[in-house]
Design a protein around this motif. Structure first.
Motif, PDB file in Angstrom:
ATOM      1  N   ALA A  74       4.830  10.530  -5.577  1.00 15.20           N
ATOM      2  CA  ALA A  74       3.946  10.714  -6.985  1.00 15.20           C
ATOM      3  C   ALA A  74       2.719  11.109  -6.560  1.00 15.20           C
ATOM      4  O   ALA A  74       2.237  11.986  -7.281  1.00 15.20           O
ATOM      5  N   THR A  75       2.084  10.690  -5.556  1.00 13.13           N
ATOM      6  CA  THR A  75       0.689  11.172  -4.930  1.00 13.13           C
ATOM      7  C   THR A  75       0.986  12.750  -4.696  1.00 13.13           C
ATOM      8  O   THR A  75       0.135  13.665  -4.972  1.00 13.13           O
ATOM      9  N   LEU A  76       1.911  12.923  -3.710  1.00 12.45           N
ATOM     10  CA  LEU A  76       1.991  14.254  -3.267  1.00 12.45           C
ATOM     11  C   LEU A  76       2.264  15.304  -4.371  1.00 12.45           C
ATOM     12  O   LEU A  76       1.842  16.550  -4.139  1.00 12.45           O
ATOM     13  N   THR A  77       3.146  15.011  -5.327  1.00 13.67           N
ATOM     14  CA  THR A  77       3.245  15.935  -6.374  1.00 13.67           C
ATOM     15  C   THR A  77       2.375  15.714  -7.688  1.00 13.67           C
ATOM     16  O   THR A  77       2.460  16.810  -8.377  1.00 13.67           O
ATOM     17  N   LEU A  81      -2.591   7.129   4.283  1.00 10.67           N
ATOM     18  CA  LEU A  81      -3.677   6.777   3.599  1.00 10.67           C
ATOM     19  C   LEU A  81      -4.536   7.496   2.806  1.00 10.67           C
ATOM     20  O   LEU A  81      -4.893   7.590   1.606  1.00 10.67           O
ATOM     21  N   ALA A  82      -5.090   8.713   3.393  1.00 14.37           N
ATOM     22  CA  ALA A  82      -6.058   9.449   3.149  1.00 14.37           C
ATOM     23  C   ALA A  82      -5.429  10.495   1.959  1.00 14.37           C
ATOM     24  O   ALA A  82      -6.060  10.813   1.114  1.00 14.37           O
ATOM     25  N   ALA A  83      -4.051  10.687   2.266  1.00 18.44           N
ATOM     26  CA  ALA A  83      -3.305  11.473   1.264  1.00 18.44           C
ATOM     27  C   ALA A  83      -2.933  10.697   0.151  1.00 18.44           C
ATOM     28  O   ALA A  83      -3.290  11.210  -1.029  1.00 18.44           O
ATOM     29  N   ARG A  84      -2.938   9.409   0.088  1.00 19.00           N
ATOM     30  CA  ARG A  84      -2.379   8.273  -0.922  1.00 19.00           C
ATOM     31  C   ARG A  84      -3.736   8.019  -1.800  1.00 19.00           C
ATOM     32  O   ARG A  84      -3.441   7.777  -2.963  1.00 19.00           O
ATOM     33  N   LEU A  95       1.020  -1.240   0.017  1.00 12.87           N
ATOM     34  CA  LEU A  95       0.005  -0.007   0.068  1.00 12.87           C
ATOM     35  C   LEU A  95       0.850   1.316  -0.076  1.00 12.87           C
ATOM     36  O   LEU A  95       0.508   2.250  -0.884  1.00 12.87           O
ATOM     37  N   LEU A  96       1.758   1.415   0.816  1.00 10.51           N
ATOM     38  CA  LEU A  96       2.529   2.581   1.178  1.00 10.51           C
ATOM     39  C   LEU A  96       3.943   2.241   0.847  1.00 10.51           C
ATOM     40  O   LEU A  96       4.861   1.608   1.422  1.00 10.51           O
TER      41      LEU A  96
END
Length: 1011
Positions: free
Chosen positions: A488-491, A642-645, A480-481
């Motif tokens: 990649a998710t944050l950017t 998880l909520a951010a991803r 998962l993480l």
């Protein structure tokens, strides 16, 4: 051969052939039953004939023809014991025919008394455990009567598979762990003990095939020989066996290893020292420790190398239960790890393959169904050689093994290669797995190896194919993480990818390692690790660069002037974003330093370890049973990540842990990312994903952006799990929904499954997966107002300290209190009493009456510690709306059907009770009549989450959406009257809702008729 002989046994004369085949000397000597057993005993057991039929030295085998074979065999064993005679009594008889064997022995421990040990076998259906027991009774060359007698007693006392096997495994594992003094970490000692037991477990399966020097009890015989010679079993037998014989070709073995007998070259990582063993040295246990392990575990049970063999045998498909067994219950709850029954694995794998053959391979739907479910291949066979299957939470390997079996079966229909060769090729090119726990990875490897061993029918041990290396196929890691996908998710950019040369090198290294042995294997393993490390380094460089760019962009924006000439600065959202970006960059830098130091990939990431599969689009099928972990069990920092991803992993709008998503939601999101375009995701998920508030975002995503192939609640499947779980099979394709697409609501051949239009699921929340009932609910929703349009259901009082506020008997200052268990249809019988600390307006009293204060004065500190307490009098309770309402209707939150009552004004509903405060008593009675009706209960059951024992959760959301007649309609007056009379006419209710016979049939099975 033994099975055929047993099946042909008709009379006691035939037992000579049986024991002759076992290695005894057949004889025949008639014995008078009455004189030998005693007239009374012979008569009560119905013994007609007795004969001596076989012998070995002074050990004698007696056969009895008896009406009651169990009693006869035990009586004969007692006769042998009374004469101190070593032997075996075998009684034949009964309907259907049974053979019962009994002997006697002396118990171990402080109470060394005489005991009879017996085992019975049905001859009309000879079990694998029967063959195993008889095989263990065979005499050895030169064995004394005493030694054979002891061994026969142990064989007859051995067990089939019960929960005791898993308990015994864990008990022995814990004992061996505690016996070690090094390393200091108990986790490391536990891993060393588990590795040793896993090797022994594998060897017990292998020796069941006769591969260990032709001896099906090789290990215990070698152990007993070591005891006789006063040698350490581990040092002189076990370690040389694992590290000097089984992991080397016969020509390369030392003289000591060759003395261990004719043994196959098995290769495989199981017989190489682990990283932990190389670091700390091999763990060592005494002969006494090994004696306990053999006696309490391995020699108590029967083993078979074939999956799904006789249920009384320990077969490889039991390794999932072993995985559960080595985890304590709390650890299992935290990880959400549970064994999946084999039949459910098969059905879900087939459902995933049926869909993937259509969307990824191009087989027509009808042809795919016939191929998967009936073994009828299409006229033009597609190439499945590189069909890639992933289990992202592999556990003990149940789903990879299921995929191995099903893909082998599909490819075998083309003819040509033998099934064993196909199976090996499928394992080499098609199966991949990941798990957070090293224990799971090891058991998965073991199970896949055993699948190959079971198919290998080589009679000559030299021809046994060495086990493949699975290091590149089953990996330890977090699916998962990982730092790369989080970056990649944050950017907000695409996933990071390696160059074509890098991913090709990785794929070639994995394939090269698969069949390598010896020095070539070590070189290939080094190449695989180097390829993954270099690829990971390039990916970390990309991710760090993108994070740096984002950080610089945010800081530059913050330094710009605002409209008034000042510095713009960072608002709260920007500061949070910067904190996350910097933390991600820091983690990547630390990881890259570790990579440079160790020469290995510093973390698991699909783009690094399976970069070649990701580069070609992803996996064709992602299948498994991911962990189900309730939101409150997930650490806060992980919840934030998880909520951010993941787009669907968001808490519901309501407060409280009950509204936090299950971890399975994130696994569905992740599986859709890992699937190739047109690839299929087939997962077992909690059934409540179809109805819970936290599943809303996922349901919407699936309904509108994916093709849902199946959403099948598995009613009754919870009994197959060793936990209170309520599964749903979710099969979805990573592609746009089809116009007019339908969702099957059961497993099995799709053409036979009930279906609901996917468009209707997109318009519903929650999903209703019973097609006929869904149509009724949809029509009623359009024709009648919902209950929530007039009233808001609410929970009863929460004290936060029931042990303080609830009393078994009435006392001054208390009110009768209602729990869910105190409710039935029409009736609310308070079972406890609540210390009442509030006024009639619902506000906490500023000062308590003396009697009440006396009850609470010793608990003030405890009341301050309650999680809901913020300020004000410490004796306040919470959610008092229902307690102060004069007119109410209430129902239990947990029940098999809706059960409503109008409680007495003094009664206080507690927090296992939901209710509605109405303006008038008439409305409360009318609602009670509706909620107690069969049809409203059925409609509520469509949305209510399942719970243990056939119960459901009838929460506020479920009841709020129920249709009700308008208040001004004539029906309302009828409902009021029925409520006052505490009786409801279900036929009349059906007429109010205009339910015809078809509608009633659709709803009837959801709620029982209580009349």
């Amino acid at each position: 051969m033994l099975r055929d002989i047993l099946a042909r046994i008709e009379q006691i004369e035939d037992l000579r052939h049986l024991f002759g085949a076992l290695g005894f000397k057949p004889v025949w000597e008639s014995v008078p039953p009455g004189a030998w057993l005693g007239e009374a005993h012979a008569e009560v057991a119905g013994v007609r004939r007795v004969a001596l039929v076989a012998r070995h030295e002074a050990f004698r085998v007696f056969a009895l023809d008896a009406a009651d074979p169990d009693r006869a065999a035990r009586l004969a064993a007692q006769v042998l014991a009374s004469r101190a005679e070593r032997g075996l009594a075998c009684a034949l008889g009964g309907i259907p025919r049974r053979l019962v064997c009994a002997t006697w022995g002396v118990g171990r421990g402080a109470r060394a008394n005489l005991r009879v040990r017996a085992a019975g076998f049905a001859l009309d259906a000879v079990s694998g455990s029967a063959l195993a027991i008889l095989d263990r009774c065979a005499p050895l060359a030169g064995e004394s009567a005493l030694a054979l007698s002891i061994r026969t007693g142990d064989a007859l006392a051995s067990e089939g598979v019960t929960t005791r096997f898993f308990q015994a495994f864990r008990s022995v594992l814990e004992r061996l762990t505690d016996r070690l003094t090094e390393p200091r970490s108990r986790e490391d000692r536990h891993a060393l003990a588990l590795t040793a037991l896993t090797r022994v477990l594998f060897l017990y399966f292998v020796q069941a095939k006769g591969w260990l020097d032709g001896d099906r009890r090789y290990l215990v015989h070698r152990f007993e020989a070591a005891l006789t010679a006063r040698r350490a079993f581990q040092r002189h037998i076990f370690d040389p066996l694992c590290f000097g014989a089984l992991n080397r070709p016969a020509a390369q073995r030392s003289r000591t290893a060759r003395l261990l007998g004719r043994l196959p070259f098995l290769n495989g990582g199981l017989f190489e020292p682990t990283e932990l063993e190389r670091r700390h040295g091999a763990a060592r246990w005494s002969n006494a420790d090994w004696r306990d392990a053999f006696d309490e575990l391995f020699e108590r049970f029967h083993f078979s190398v074939r999956e799904g063999d006789d249920g009384e045998l320990v077969a490889p498909d039991m390794l999932g239960r072993v995985f559960e067994g080595v985890m304590d219950p709390e650890e299992r709850k935290q990880s959400g790890s549970y064994y999946t029954p084999s039949a459910l694995v098969r059905d879900l794998v087939r459902a995933g393959l049926e869909a993937a053959l259509v969307t990824r391979v191009g087989v027509a739907p009808a042809a795919a169904e016939r191929w998967v479910h009936h073994g009828e291949p299409p006229s033009r066979l597609p190439d499945l050689r590189c069909f890639a299957v992933l289990d992202p939470a592999v556990g003990s390997g149940a789903f990879l093994l299921g995929a191995l079996q099903e893909l082998t079966a599909l490819r075998a229909t083309a003819g040509g290669a033998a099934a064993a060769a196909i199976r090996r090729e499928v394992l080499a090119h098609s199966l991949y797995g990941v798990d957070l726990k090293l224990t799971a990875v090891r058991l998965c490897e073991l199970r896949l190896w055993l699948a190959l061993v079971a198919d290998d029918e080589a009679g000559d041990l030299v021809r046994v194919a060495p086990l493949p290396n699975l290091d590149g196929h089953v990996r330890q890691g977090d699916a998962l993480l990982d730092p790369l996908t989080l970056a990649a998710t944050l950017t907000g950019g695409p996933a990071f990818a390696g160059s074509r040369a890098e991913v090709e090198r990785l794929g070639l290294a994995r394939q090269a390692l698969f069949n390598r042995t010896g020095a070539a294997k070590r070189a290939a393993l080094g190449e695989l690790r180097g390829a993954a490390a270099d690829l990971a380094g390039h990916l970390v460089e990309q991710a760090s660069s993108r994070l740096d760019d984002q950080i610089h962009e945010l800081l530059a924006s913050a330094r710009e002037a605002d409209l008034f000439g000042g510095i713009r600065g960072c608002d709260a959202d920007t500061r949070l974003r910067l904190r996350r970006l910097r933390a991600a960059r820091r983690d990547l830098r630390v990881a890259d330093r570790r990579r440079a130091r160790d020469g290995e990939a510093p973390f698991f990431a699909f783009e690094a370890q399976f970069g070649d599969i990701v580069a070609r689009g992803g996996f064709d099928l992602v299948v498994g049973n991911p962990p189900w972990v309730r939101g409150e069990r997930v650490p806060p920092r992980v919840r934030e990540t998880l909520a951010a991803r993941y787009p669907s992993w968001r808490p519901a709008s309501s407060r409280g842990f009950a509204h936090l998503p299950d971890l399975a939601v994130a696994f569905v999101d992740r599986a859709l990312e890992l699937a190739a375009p047109g690839g299929v995701v087939a997962l077992l998920v909690p059934a409540k994903l179809a109805s819970s508030g936290y599943g809303e975002l996922l349901r919407q995503r699936l309904s509108w952006t994916a093709r849902i192939e199946r959403a099948a609640p598995l009613h009754g499947a919870s009994g197959a799990f060793a936990a209170a779980v309520y599964p749903m099979a979710l099969v979805t394709t990573r592609s746009e929904p089809l116009a007019g697409g339908e969702v099957a609501t059961t497993l099995g051949p799709r053409s036979l499954a009930p279906r609901v239009p996917q468009r209707e699921l997109a318009e519903q929340s929650p999903w209703i997966l019973i097609p006929e009932a869904a149509a009724v609910a949809r029509r009623l929703r359009g024709a009648f107002p919902s209950l929530g349009e007039r009233w808001q259901p609410q929970l009863g009082i929460k004290t936060g300290a029931d042990e303080v506020f609830l009393l078994p008997q009435a006392a001054p200052g208390t009110r009768p209190a209602i729990r869910g268990r105190d409710l039935s249809a029409w009736h609310a019988e308070p079972g406890v009493h609540l210390i009442w600390t509030h006024g009639s307006d619902g506000r906490p009293l500023p000062r308590l009456p003396p009697d009440v204060a006396g009850l609470l004065e010793h608990h003030v500190a405890r009341l301050h510690r309650r999680s809901d307490y913020r300020r004000g009098p410490p004796w306040q309770v919470f959610r008092v709306g229902l307690a102060t309402a004069p007119c109410r209707v209430v129902w239990p939150d947990l029940a098999r059907r809706l059960l409503a009552a109008v409680p007495a004004p003094a009664a206080v509903p507690l927090n296992t009770v939901y209710g509605i405060a109405t303006r008038t008593l008439d409305d409360a009675h009318a609602l009670a009549a509706l909620l107690n009706s069969r049809w409203l209960s059925a409609l509520a059951s469509l949305h209510a989450d399942p719970a243990r024992g056939g119960f459901r959760r009838f929460n506020a959301t479920v009841v709020r959406d129920l249709p009700i007649p308008p208040a001004e309609s004539p029906a309302w007056a009828l409902l009021v009257e029925w409520g006052r009379q505490r009786a409801v006419d279900d036929d009349a209710i059906a007429d109010i809702y205009e339910l015809d016979r078809t509608d009633r049939r659709a709803l009837a099975r959801l709620a029982p008729d209580l009349r």
